[in-house]
Design an enzyme around this catalytic site. Structure first.
Site, PDB file in Angstrom:
ATOM      1  CE  LYS A   1      -7.529   2.402   1.669  1.00 54.17           C
ATOM      2  NZ  LYS A   1      -7.263   2.954   3.238  1.00 54.17           N
TER       3      LYS A   1
ATOM      4  CE1 TYR B   1      -4.112   1.329  -0.569  1.00 53.22           C
ATOM      5  CE2 TYR B   1      -3.591   2.701   1.369  1.00 53.22           C
ATOM      6  CZ  TYR B   1      -4.373   2.223   0.112  1.00 53.22           C
ATOM      7  OH  TYR B   1      -5.419   3.504  -0.010  1.00 53.22           O
TER       8      TYR B   1
ATOM      9  CG  ASP C   1      -9.872   4.203   4.933  1.00 50.23           C
ATOM     10  OD1 ASP C   1     -10.038   4.062   6.058  1.00 50.23           O
ATOM     11  OD2 ASP C   1      -8.680   4.085   4.324  1.00 50.23           O
ATOM     12  CG  ASP C   2      -9.934   8.764   1.040  1.00 49.27           C
ATOM     13  OD1 ASP C   2      -9.017   8.465   1.117  1.00 49.27           O
ATOM     14  OD2 ASP C   2     -10.852   8.396   0.059  1.00 49.27           O
TER      15      ASP C   2
ATOM     16  NE  ARG D   1      -9.114  12.744  -2.294  1.00 51.51           N
ATOM     17  CZ  ARG D   1      -8.297  11.953  -1.459  1.00 51.51           C
ATOM     18  NH1 ARG D   1      -7.111  12.506  -1.439  1.00 51.51           N
ATOM     19  NH2 ARG D   1      -8.749  11.260  -0.792  1.00 51.51           N
TER      20      ARG D   1
ATOM     21  CD  GLU E   1      -9.802   4.130   0.332  1.00 53.86           C
ATOM     22  OE1 GLU E   1      -8.948   4.818   0.564  1.00 53.86           O
ATOM     23  OE2 GLU E   1     -10.529   3.791   0.858  1.00 53.86           O
ATOM     24  CG  ASP E   2      -8.007   7.491  -2.798  1.00 55.09           C
ATOM     25  OD1 ASP E   2      -7.929   7.880  -1.822  1.00 55.09           O
ATOM     26  OD2 ASP E   2      -6.891   6.940  -3.465  1.00 55.09           O
TER      27      ASP E   2
ATOM     28  CG  ASN F   1       0.134   8.845   2.805  1.00 51.47           C
ATOM     29  OD1 ASN F   1       1.159   8.727   3.377  1.00 51.47           O
ATOM     30  ND2 ASN F   1      -1.101   8.231   3.459  1.00 51.47           N
TER      31      ASN F   1
END
Length: 589
Positions: A208, A137, A303-304, A190, A280-281, A445
């Site tokens: 993930k 990851y 999760d973000d 993103r 996610e993202d 990150n």
């Protein structure tokens, strides 16, 4: 054969093997609880044997097939004569991985292993999590996504593009697994701090879900990675001959919303009410809207927004044991007011509200946010996006981070803007000038986007800072003392959080579950960890941590009446551990 395939696509069982061996959630073959001395059958459409067994990653053991198994499954001559243990295979692979100089080479090698030998992949990852997590990851997965078109070998998940409009349910039925418990989905707009990577964002849900299994124990067959491809605005990708996605600019508005709505309904129709869908993202403008829109109708988690918030709050709760105060005693300043920053801010406000028994509207006043236009204040409220408005407090305009630090005198500084080296020497020194133990969290990150390095935080604060980051940093020696920086890695929370939802059969995600997950994680930090400067426990204990997080989340689900797996287990920690997938090889009949 045609009727058999038709039955499988429609969800009817073709083979119904029974087992007296207990196992994890929906472990119909009893594999999870089988010991090395018990036998299981390598079921596919038929009993796998010969070359087909060696090419099936779920059942392939490579040189670990015993002499008896080689006879029983027609493997004679297909393998060299040596019989090697799983431990020896693991040792050899780890040795080979360490020969690679580039992280991306390691990534490609270990993901290739997953396609050959599933159990060995997860055994290797579980036993060497601290070394291999940055490979599987962040930060390596960022580079993997950037180059995904060039390194693409075979589909690792499901691609739902605009070409599948009206046929999303049909596409889901093409996925070979019927019993899906966790779906991780991205639209690639993103990816980490790297921007719009379009279809190549698939590396994120794949990574993930690998962690869902390795760290949280969710069965690999119950995990489904999905990329929603609506195009990309990345001109470099559109011109790249190796790009694997739609070659068009990103769809927006109703066209985008319709495809997402069809997907959400199809997932629920195909896999049931209890399937967890993790966003996610997604870009800010879609992430909040999707979470709000489907939070009351589906089991959804971002999760973000939520995972990051739970991990950061856990770090804060642990750090307060070092600093010796409560959340309400601190002034928080965020650099970044996107989905991560506002998500963390809101969860901190909720925890303060819970501790102080005060309205959340009051506790928000301790928290300030800086975005690209400066400090978020009341005078800007008319032009703010809706998720920023709760953080617009009464204050004169402030244009930059350093000025905000000087004006507000924060004791806790949190970065989530994806702007590398934003925490300058002057920012850290100014903060340290009036705070004995400043808490600095550089969360962005990958490493290049981190607001400051661990070495900078410790040296500029003269060793007084409590520091944690989103990307991993090596220990730092300053004034003859070794500081070990903590990593606010979402892997501490989301695998256990998802496991808790699965084992309880929860129908919805509730804010109280996030607070419970944070408290569970914070409780796992030992006095020995604090002595090293850590505010997170060692990742080598991650399965134990995930079990505790899962138990806390499941307890809230049962207490709130959201759980459907009844009766409630007596000991939720032991139950969570018993449901975890084990990658140890099975013996075949």
């Amino acid at each position: 054969m045609e009727s058999t395939m038709k039955e499988m696509r429609e969800g009817a069982p073709v083979l119904e093997p029974k087992s007296n061996v207990g196992g994890g959630v929906e472990d119909v073959y009893g594999e999870d609880r089988a010991t090395e001395d018990q036998f299981v059958t390598p079921w596919a459409l038929s009993v796998a044997s010969g070359v087909s067994l060696l090419r099936d990653p779920r059942y392939n053991k490579g040189l670990a097939f015993t002499e008896r198994e080689r006879d029983a499954h027609y493997l004679r001559g297909l393998l060299p004569p040596t019989v090697a243990s799983q431990r020896l295979q693991e040792k050899k692979l780890l040795h080979n991985l360490r020969q690679y100089q580039l992280p991306l080479q390691k990534y490609i090698a270990i993901m290739d292993l997953r396609e050959r030998n599933e159990r060995l992949f997860y055994k290797l990852l579980i036993d060497n999590v601290e070394e291999l997590l940055p490979v599987v990851y962040t930060p390596t997965v960022g580079e993997a996504c950037q180059k995904y078109g060039s390194i693409f070998r075979r589909p690792e998940g499901l691609f739902i593009s605009l070409k599948e409009r009206g046929k999303v349910l049909e596409a889901l039925k093409n996925w070979p697994e019927r019993s899906i418990q966790v779906v991780v989905v991205t639209d690639g707009e993103r990816i980490l701090g790297l921007g719009d990577l379009g279809c190549q964002g698939m590396g994120i849900p794949v990574g993930k879900l690998a962690l869902y299994t390795a760290l949280g124990g969710v069965r690999p067959s119950a995990c489904l990675p999905v990329t929603i491809d609506v195009g990309t605005n990345n001109e470099d990708l559109l011109k790249d001959e190796f790009y694997i996605g739609l070659r068009q600019r990103r769809a927006i508005g109703q066209e985008y919303a319709d495809l997402l709505h069809e997907f959400m309904n199809a997932v629920k129709q195909n896999y049931g009410e209890e399937v967890l869908i993790q966003f996610e993202d997604f870009a800010n403008h879609n992430a909040f809207e999707l979470l709000t829109k489907y939070g009351t109708t589906h089991l959804v988690f971002n999760d973000d927004i939520q995972g990051t918030a739970a991990v950061v709050l856990a770090g804060l709760l642990a750090a307060l044991k070092v600093v010796g105060s409560s959340l309400a005693d601190h002034t928080f300043l965020f650099f970044g007011a996107g989905e991560a920053g506002t998500g963390v801010a809101e969860l901190i406000a909720l925890e303060m509200s819970k501790q102080a028994e005060a309205p959340v509207e009051e506790t928000r006043k301790n928290i300030w946010l800086v975005d690209s236009k400066g400090l978020i204040v009341n005078s800007r409220k008319g032009s703010l996006q809706h998720f920023k408005k709760p953080w617009a407090h009464q204050h004169e305009p402030v244009e930059d981070l350093l000025s905000a630090v000087k004006a507000l005198k924060p004791t806790i500084l949190i970065g989530s803007a994806g702007v590398g080296r934003a925490f300058t020497k002057e920012v850290v020194e100014t903060m340290t000038s009036y705070t004995e133990r400043p808490l600095i969290m550089a969360l962005s990150n990958p490493t290049s986007k981190s607001e400051c390095t661990a070495e900078e935080a410790y040296s500029w604060s003269k060793g007084r800072a409590v520091f944690a980051s989103g990307s991993p940093f090596h220990p730092v020696e300053y004034n003859s003392r070794v500081f070990v920086p903590g990593q606010a890695n979402n892997a501490y929370v989301f695998p256990g959080f998802g496991l808790g939802l699965v084992i309880s059969g929860s129908l919805r995600v509730h804010d109280q579950m996030l607070l419970a997950a944070s408290e569970a994680l914070a409780s796992q930090v030992s006095p020995e960890d604090f002595e090293k400067g850590l505010i997170y426990p060692p990742l080598r204990n991650i399965r134990k941590i995930s079990a505790q997080v899962a138990a806390n989340v499941a307890e809230v689900a049962y207490d709130l009446g959201l759980a459907t797996r009844l009766p409630r287990p007596g000991n939720l920690v032991e139950y969570a551990e018993s449901c975890m997938y084990s990658p140890v090889y099975r013996n075949y009949r």
